[in-house]
Design an enzyme around this catalytic site. Sequence first.
Site, PDB file in Angstrom:
ATOM      1  N   ARG A 196      32.008  62.167  42.188  1.00  0.00           N
ATOM      2  CA  ARG A 196      32.305  61.245  41.084  1.00  0.00           C
ATOM      3  C   ARG A 196      33.807  60.971  40.980  1.00  0.00           C
ATOM      4  O   ARG A 196      34.225  59.947  40.452  1.00  0.00           O
ATOM      5  CB  ARG A 196      31.739  61.765  39.751  1.00  0.00           C
ATOM      6  CG  ARG A 196      31.974  60.825  38.576  1.00  0.00           C
ATOM      7  CD  ARG A 196      30.996  61.007  37.421  1.00  0.00           C
ATOM      8  NE  ARG A 196      30.710  62.408  37.165  1.00  0.00           N
ATOM      9  CZ  ARG A 196      31.545  63.270  36.578  1.00  0.00           C
ATOM     10  NH1 ARG A 196      32.727  62.875  36.163  1.00  0.00           N
ATOM     11  NH2 ARG A 196      31.189  64.521  36.407  1.00  0.00           N
TER      12      ARG A 196
ATOM     13  N   TYR B 246      32.337  34.253  33.195  1.00  0.00           N
ATOM     14  CA  TYR B 246      31.038  34.829  33.522  1.00  0.00           C
ATOM     15  C   TYR B 246      30.399  35.363  32.238  1.00  0.00           C
ATOM     16  O   TYR B 246      31.047  36.061  31.456  1.00  0.00           O
ATOM     17  CB  TYR B 246      31.237  35.955  34.546  1.00  0.00           C
ATOM     18  CG  TYR B 246      29.958  36.515  35.085  1.00  0.00           C
ATOM     19  CD1 TYR B 246      29.175  35.776  35.959  1.00  0.00           C
ATOM     20  CD2 TYR B 246      29.521  37.780  34.717  1.00  0.00           C
ATOM     21  CE1 TYR B 246      28.000  36.285  36.455  1.00  0.00           C
ATOM     22  CE2 TYR B 246      28.344  38.304  35.221  1.00  0.00           C
ATOM     23  CZ  TYR B 246      27.583  37.545  36.089  1.00  0.00           C
ATOM     24  OH  TYR B 246      26.416  38.054  36.573  1.00  0.00           O
TER      25      TYR B 246
ATOM     26  N   ASP C 185      39.617  37.586  37.278  1.00  0.00           N
ATOM     27  CA  ASP C 185      38.359  37.745  38.014  1.00  0.00           C
ATOM     28  C   ASP C 185      38.438  36.791  39.200  1.00  0.00           C
ATOM     29  O   ASP C 185      38.366  35.575  39.042  1.00  0.00           O
ATOM     30  CB  ASP C 185      37.178  37.416  37.095  1.00  0.00           C
ATOM     31  CG  ASP C 185      35.817  37.645  37.780  1.00  0.00           C
ATOM     32  OD1 ASP C 185      35.760  37.564  39.028  1.00  0.00           O
ATOM     33  OD2 ASP C 185      34.832  37.878  37.061  1.00  0.00           O
TER      34      ASP C 185
ATOM     35  N   LYS D  28      29.266  39.431  45.616  1.00  0.00           N
ATOM     36  CA  LYS D  28      29.262  38.030  46.024  1.00  0.00           C
ATOM     37  C   LYS D  28      29.916  37.878  47.403  1.00  0.00           C
ATOM     38  O   LYS D  28      29.372  38.345  48.374  1.00  0.00           O
ATOM     39  CB  LYS D  28      29.937  37.183  44.950  1.00  0.00           C
ATOM     40  CG  LYS D  28      29.468  37.507  43.506  1.00  0.00           C
ATOM     41  CD  LYS D  28      28.034  37.115  43.245  1.00  0.00           C
ATOM     42  CE  LYS D  28      27.482  37.666  41.926  1.00  0.00           C
ATOM     43  NZ  LYS D  28      28.281  37.455  40.747  1.00  0.00           N
TER      44      LYS D  28
HETATM   45  C1  LIG Z   1      28.398  37.987  39.498  1.00  0.00           C
HETATM   46  C2  LIG Z   1      29.704  37.940  38.786  1.00  0.00           C
HETATM   47  C3  LIG Z   1      30.131  39.018  38.003  1.00  0.00           C
HETATM   48  C4  LIG Z   1      29.283  40.256  37.792  1.00  0.00           C
HETATM   49  O1  LIG Z   1      29.141  41.009  38.952  1.00  0.00           O
HETATM   50  P1  LIG Z   1      27.875  41.955  39.265  1.00  0.00           P
HETATM   51  O2  LIG Z   1      28.198  42.474  40.608  1.00  0.00           O
HETATM   52  O3  LIG Z   1      26.652  41.094  39.194  1.00  0.00           O
HETATM   53  O4  LIG Z   1      27.851  43.009  38.216  1.00  0.00           O
HETATM   54  C5  LIG Z   1      31.374  38.905  37.395  1.00  0.00           C
HETATM   55  N1  LIG Z   1      32.147  37.819  37.536  1.00  0.00           N
HETATM   56  C6  LIG Z   1      31.752  36.761  38.271  1.00  0.00           C
HETATM   57  C7  LIG Z   1      32.653  35.572  38.388  1.00  0.00           C
HETATM   58  C8  LIG Z   1      30.527  36.779  38.917  1.00  0.00           C
HETATM   59  O5  LIG Z   1      30.138  35.719  39.647  1.00  0.00           O
END
Ligand SMILES: *Cc1c(COP(=O)(O)O)cnc(C)c1O
Length: 390
Positions: free
Chosen positions: A57, A110, A186, A211
């Site tokens: 962890r 998001y 982000d 992604k």
């Molecule tokens: C999908 C996404 C998230 C969340 O990510 P997860 O891996 O699904 O928890 C956050 N920000 C953006 C821009 C996203 O496309």
Amino acid sequence: MTTESTHPDLAGLAPATTAVAAGRPPRGQGEPVNPPVVLSSTYVSTGTPGAEMMYTRYNTDTWLPLEEAIGALEGSTLPALVYASGMAAIDAVLRLAAPGTAIVAPRHAYLATLNAASEQVAREGGALREVDIADTDAVVAALAPAGEVPASVLWIESPTNPMLEVADIPALTAAARAAGVLTVVDNTFATPLGQRPLAQGADVVVHSVTKYLAGHSDVLLGAAVSDDPDLRGRLHARRTTGGAIAGPWEAWLALRGLRTLALRVERSQATALELAQRLAEHPLVAEVRHPGLPTHPQHERAAALMNGFGSILTVRPAGGAAVAEALTRAVRLWVPATSLGGVESSLERRRRLAGEAATVPEDLLRLSVGIEDVEDLWADLDRALQAAAG
Ligand SMILES: *Cc1c(COP(=O)(O)O)cnc(C)c1O
């Protein structure tokens, strides 16, 4: 192995090279080319622990190569921190906001990020101020408005999801820094190939590694990157306590996917722009949005600040939401699904989701362009547009 990084000097390498070269085992006769997956919850350890591995962890060998690669791609001198998902990373980073202060965030960030931020400020006292992130003056004004709680975190997403607004990141980070406000970007949509927010003044970058970075729609994972040792230390401590850690297989799969990041992004960006241009001329399409089109309100800004325009576009078919919904059933090659950034092209009518912002049009489809042949993608879309129009 120790927590020490073992990579060759990555300084000065292009991102496409970094994605391939970073996070390799030390070079030596008989050493493997790829890092092993270490399946062990604990490590042999006696006495006062030092920098070596101790308990999974806290740290584990299988994260380090991926953390090194993502950190290097974002231009940080420190490795990234990986998390169980993008949201686990985002939830941890949102906690950098001081209790009783405001978080300023794009109104089209998001959705789960906005939910996490609003739950946090409801719990701790404070405010979530949603802004049009493309409107630099309005964002700066929201950092410390007279008579309201001042902000401690400016959350930036650019391009936003799904409206694709493009922020002036250098101007926003400069204003936030002057106001003593931390900026987080982000960078999921743009990828580190499309923009390097740390170099544009951001304090922390977060990713849904799920992604583009992993890129194959087979793993959930998140990352946070900072080149400030204090911030990174606070995030590491919080990850250890919160326990939202990545599994070893997921980290390994993500690193495997990351190796081809540049090829995937170059192909999908080129195809996205080509499809956006063709769709803009299509008689059954009412509106197309993509930062690479001159009709996009921040096209000039995107051209100046980004390297490429990303692989996401939005389409509003003529005829409204019912036609848009019918199109998601008529496609054969495009996958109707949420999420984005995989090798397969996918699309989704965003307003089918309860909680999506009311400012997102009901008939808006978000398209995530993959790496298939452009003509096959076009033929499927064109046929589905005609089928959906009846
Ligand atoms: C999908 C996404 C998230 C969340 O990510 P997860 O891996 O699904 O928890 C956050 N920000 C953006 C821009 C996203 O496309």
